[in-house]
Design a protein around this motif. Sequence first.
Motif, short mmCIF file in Angstrom:
data_model
loop_
_atom_site.label_atom_id
_atom_site.label_comp_id
_atom_site.label_asym_id
_atom_site.label_seq_id
_atom_site.Cartn_x
_atom_site.Cartn_y
_atom_site.Cartn_z
N PHE A 1 0.88 -1.16 0.00
CA PHE A 1 0.00 0.00 0.00
C PHE A 1 0.92 1.22 0.00
O PHE A 1 1.62 1.47 0.97
N GLU A 2 0.94 1.97 -1.12
CA GLU A 2 1.95 3.00 -1.33
C GLU A 2 1.30 4.38 -1.43
O GLU A 2 0.22 4.54 -2.02
N THR A 3 2.01 5.36 -0.88
CA THR A 3 1.51 6.74 -0.87
C THR A 3 1.30 7.26 -2.28
O THR A 3 0.31 7.95 -2.57
N LYS A 4 2.23 6.95 -3.19
CA LYS A 4 2.16 7.50 -4.54
C LYS A 4 0.92 7.04 -5.30
O LYS A 4 0.48 7.71 -6.25
N ASP A 5 0.36 5.89 -4.91
CA ASP A 5 -0.82 5.37 -5.61
C ASP A 5 -2.13 5.86 -5.01
O ASP A 5 -3.20 5.61 -5.59
N ASN A 6 -2.08 6.52 -3.85
CA ASN A 6 -3.31 6.87 -3.14
C ASN A 6 -3.31 8.35 -2.76
O ASN A 6 -2.72 8.75 -1.75
N SER A 7 -3.96 9.14 -3.59
CA SER A 7 -4.06 10.56 -3.31
C SER A 7 -5.09 10.81 -2.21
O SER A 7 -5.94 9.97 -1.92
N SER A 8 -5.01 11.96 -1.61
CA SER A 8 -5.96 12.30 -0.55
C SER A 8 -7.38 12.33 -1.06
O SER A 8 -8.32 11.89 -0.38
N THR A 9 -7.56 12.85 -2.28
CA THR A 9 -8.92 12.93 -2.83
C THR A 9 -9.49 11.53 -3.09
O THR A 9 -10.69 11.30 -2.88
N MET B 1 -10.42 10.06 0.28
CA MET B 1 -11.64 10.71 0.76
C MET B 1 -12.86 10.15 0.03
O MET B 1 -13.97 10.09 0.60
N GLY B 2 -12.67 9.76 -1.25
CA GLY B 2 -13.78 9.20 -2.03
C GLY B 2 -13.97 7.71 -1.85
O GLY B 2 -14.80 7.11 -2.53
N GLY B 3 -13.18 7.11 -0.96
CA GLY B 3 -13.33 5.68 -0.70
C GLY B 3 -12.59 4.79 -1.67
O GLY B 3 -12.85 3.58 -1.74
N LYS B 4 -11.65 5.35 -2.45
CA LYS B 4 -10.87 4.57 -3.41
C LYS B 4 -9.50 4.26 -2.83
O LYS B 4 -8.76 5.18 -2.45
N VAL B 5 -9.17 2.99 -2.75
CA VAL B 5 -7.89 2.58 -2.20
C VAL B 5 -7.21 1.64 -3.19
O VAL B 5 -7.84 0.74 -3.74
N ARG B 6 -5.93 1.87 -3.44
CA ARG B 6 -5.19 1.08 -4.43
C ARG B 6 -4.04 0.34 -3.77
O ARG B 6 -3.30 0.92 -2.96
N PHE B 7 -3.90 -0.92 -4.13
CA PHE B 7 -2.79 -1.74 -3.68
C PHE B 7 -1.92 -2.09 -4.89
O PHE B 7 -2.44 -2.37 -5.96
N HIS B 8 -0.63 -2.09 -4.68
CA HIS B 8 0.30 -2.40 -5.77
C HIS B 8 0.77 -3.85 -5.61
O HIS B 8 1.31 -4.22 -4.57
#
Length: 477
Positions: free
Chosen positions: A430-438, A441-448
């Motif tokens: 779970f990386e910072t670069k893949d998950n913006s604050s917006t 906030m919108g409930g979107k989470v990305r795993f690499h």
Amino acid sequence: MSYRHGAFFDEVPTSLVTPVEVDSALPVVIGTAPVHNLPDGTPAPVNEPRLIYTVEDFVAQFGAVKSGENRHDFTLSEFVDVFIGRYSVAPVVCINVFDPARHADEEGRPDVSKVTAADIIGSAGDAVASGSEQIAQSADGSGFAGPYGSADGAGKVKRTGLSLVDKVFPLFRKVPGQILAPGFSAEPAVAIAIGAACENISGHFRAVGVADLPGDIKRPEDAPAWVNDNNLTDENLILFFGTPTYGTSATDGGQPRSASDAGTTLPASESESRTGRAGERHLEEYGSTHLAAVMALRDAENDGIPFWSPSNKRMFCQGLTHNGAELALTPLEAANLNGNGIVTGLNMIGGLVAWGDQTACYPGVTDVKDASIPIRRMFNFIGNTLVLTAWQKVSNPLRRRLISSICDTFNIWLNGLVAREFILGGRVTFETKDNSSTDLMGGKVRFHVYVTPPTAAREIVFTLEYDPAYLETLFEN
């Protein structure tokens, strides 16, 4: 909270979940079945996916080929006989598009030859904005709805042909692994539609398509140009050149060869080729059927993990033909096809085997995840498993506990694949670069997901060198 007095306990969800198993080689086959031979009063399953585990089950649901009919014309019958009956792998999802009421000759008798590529491609059918279903009736009143799908007796529009692939998971809770249309996939339009159907299945999954190359390609060396000219360069497509043969019409002696054509004696027809002893003729089968069965058998030998290429795996047939003539490729001829993204059969050592490791996009695309058959299939398998397993976490509160649970679950699973050498390595982060604050906030989470399946050993080279130093052994006592 009410007043309590005593000893109590509660539970929390397990931080790790068991990965959901995926059917890596489940074939979804669109074709024709002898539904007109079903007993009177039995509804003919037309454009209805059916899950089949045995040949007998297929006959009960789709009918048997009768005397005077050609099994090769009923592509689902042939597929089930080869896939389940000969290779002993199952299940199969069968979708029959042959409608005896619509596909008929001038005298109104069912005629399977009336089935066209358009029937195989089919359509999803569209509904109008008001919520009522849009209906397109043909001029002859048959109910065929052209580009809008098929109108049934109630005037409703339903999916037909390849668009029914999206219905497989909702109906059977099984993810398609392979998509085929034997007997029709040699049509470029059908092969392209198969490749398109492999993407975004049911909105979430991915599969590979297996297609045949047509017999009107005059020579093996002409096949690469034909593929390129017809734009069959999809990374989801696996193309097969050659027509497998099995059995003979003479040696069968009128005896049934399988449960699907019990009581049937096949006549000499276009499905028979290559004269054998005393005028015997070998019966042709579809190459895509055999290649799909080879992949399924290979997966079954490895606990359903598709990390092994189908190349160099024995085909359960007697030989290959092309244009009615025996096809006995040299290793150089087979390598030329392989180097242009075409799988074929080669009889070199160990009998006739499937030969080729590349998808149809090669050599135009060299990205190994797209061009290599085993890696493409492993990416599909891993991606489908991620979706199915993570589904139970959807709509959970987005907090650190959720992130840790997902990462831990899949890292342990990937470590298990590494331990058994199904992959060389893999991890989920779970990386910072893949998950913006917006996004968060919108409930979107990305795993690499980083993963490296093994590449097929396409070329094994030995370098021989004469070493004069060993001459010293002549002087040893």
